[in-house]
Design a protein around this motif. Structure first.
Motif, PDB file in Angstrom:
ATOM      1  N   VAL A  58     -14.897 -19.351  21.490  1.00  0.00           N
ATOM      2  CA  VAL A  58     -15.682 -18.860  22.148  1.00  0.00           C
ATOM      3  C   VAL A  58     -16.116 -19.678  23.105  1.00  0.00           C
ATOM      4  O   VAL A  58     -16.577 -21.012  22.729  1.00  0.00           O
ATOM      5  CB  VAL A  58     -16.953 -18.440  21.369  1.00  0.00           C
ATOM      6  N   SER A  59     -16.516 -19.320  24.550  1.00  0.00           N
ATOM      7  CA  SER A  59     -17.028 -20.053  25.551  1.00  0.00           C
ATOM      8  C   SER A  59     -18.522 -19.814  25.733  1.00  0.00           C
ATOM      9  O   SER A  59     -18.613 -18.365  25.749  1.00  0.00           O
ATOM     10  CB  SER A  59     -16.326 -19.931  26.785  1.00  0.00           C
ATOM     11  N   THR A  60     -19.336 -20.743  25.592  1.00  0.00           N
ATOM     12  CA  THR A  60     -20.830 -20.301  25.712  1.00  0.00           C
ATOM     13  C   THR A  60     -21.596 -21.151  26.860  1.00  0.00           C
ATOM     14  O   THR A  60     -21.273 -22.175  27.176  1.00  0.00           O
ATOM     15  CB  THR A  60     -21.502 -20.574  24.313  1.00  0.00           C
ATOM     16  N   GLN A  62     -25.909 -21.595  28.091  1.00  0.00           N
ATOM     17  CA  GLN A  62     -27.391 -21.401  27.821  1.00  0.00           C
ATOM     18  C   GLN A  62     -28.116 -21.503  29.160  1.00  0.00           C
ATOM     19  O   GLN A  62     -27.773 -22.577  29.833  1.00  0.00           O
ATOM     20  CB  GLN A  62     -27.814 -22.428  26.701  1.00  0.00           C
ATOM     21  N   THR A  66     -30.872 -16.044  29.725  1.00  0.00           N
ATOM     22  CA  THR A  66     -30.754 -15.655  28.194  1.00  0.00           C
ATOM     23  C   THR A  66     -31.920 -16.188  27.322  1.00  0.00           C
ATOM     24  O   THR A  66     -31.590 -16.087  26.083  1.00  0.00           O
ATOM     25  CB  THR A  66     -29.250 -16.139  27.964  1.00  0.00           C
ATOM     26  N   ALA A  70     -27.580 -18.728  23.480  1.00  0.00           N
ATOM     27  CA  ALA A  70     -26.163 -18.921  23.808  1.00  0.00           C
ATOM     28  C   ALA A  70     -25.580 -17.550  24.343  1.00  0.00           C
ATOM     29  O   ALA A  70     -25.872 -16.387  23.688  1.00  0.00           O
ATOM     30  CB  ALA A  70     -25.251 -19.342  22.854  1.00  0.00           C
ATOM     31  N   ASP A  71     -24.746 -17.476  25.420  1.00  0.00           N
ATOM     32  CA  ASP A  71     -24.388 -16.202  25.978  1.00  0.00           C
ATOM     33  C   ASP A  71     -22.864 -16.702  26.300  1.00  0.00           C
ATOM     34  O   ASP A  71     -22.398 -17.715  26.634  1.00  0.00           O
ATOM     35  CB  ASP A  71     -25.061 -15.949  27.219  1.00  0.00           C
ATOM     36  N   GLY A  72     -21.919 -15.711  26.000  1.00  0.00           N
ATOM     37  CA  GLY A  72     -20.619 -16.046  26.153  1.00  0.00           C
ATOM     38  C   GLY A  72     -19.560 -15.156  25.742  1.00  0.00           C
ATOM     39  O   GLY A  72     -20.201 -13.851  25.233  1.00  0.00           O
TER      40      GLY A  72
END
Length: 167
Positions: A58-60, A62, A66, A70-72
């Motif tokens: 997963v690529s996150t 912040q 947001t 974390a968003d990703g």
């Protein structure tokens, strides 16, 4: 002493209940005219234990937008197999894996081998392409041998029902 692995050799269970997950076998697609579309399944052996791990990378990021949470999203997926297999000594599937591991020409031509892990009670199975990364003897008997197989799965594993051997 030879041991035949057959349904009638397993102990009878009360009320003929199944032992799903206890009688799992690993097969290799191998033989004359074997293809991905028309596999020729040969038994490698019974699974004493195995781990089929699937992971997602997963690529996150912040940001203030947001709330610093974390968003990703998923950037890739991987799968690995680690299995302890008991088999008859020098069976055809064992020889095919050893040839794949030892012969550079076969490795370069085939790139990966097609396997299926099958529950003998339910006929549910997982079919996948994998590159063996380790193949070691863990127990050596007169007629039976145990090997440890580690492999990296290539592509998406497929789960299905109704496993059948081709004649």
């Amino acid at each position: 002493m030879s041991i035949t692995i057959a349904k009638e050799n397993y102990p009878a269970l009360p009320n003929e209940t199944g032992t799903s997950g206890k009688r799992e076998v690993i097969y290799l697609n191998y033989g004359a005219n074997a293809t991905a579309e028309a596999p020729k399944w040969i038994v490698l052996g019974g699974l004493k234990s195995h781990t089929f791990s699937i992971s997602a990378n997963v690529s996150t990021v912040q940001t203030k937008e947001t709330g610093y949470w974390a968003d990703g999203g998923v950037t890739s997926k991987t799968a690995e197999l680690s299995a302890d297999v008991v088999m008859k000594r020098d069976n055809e599937a064992q020889k095919a894996i050893e040839a794949f591991m030892l012969n550079d020409d076969i490795t370069a031509e085939k790139n990966a081998l097609m396997f299926a892990i099958v529950d003998l009670d339910t006929k549910e199975y997982t079919k996948f392409w994998a590159v063996p990364s380790s193949w070691e003897t863990t127990a050596d008997g007169e007629d039976l041998i145990s090997k440890s197989l580690s492999a990296t799965i290539i592509g998406k594993p497929e789960q299905a029902t109704g496993f059948k051997l081709t004649e």
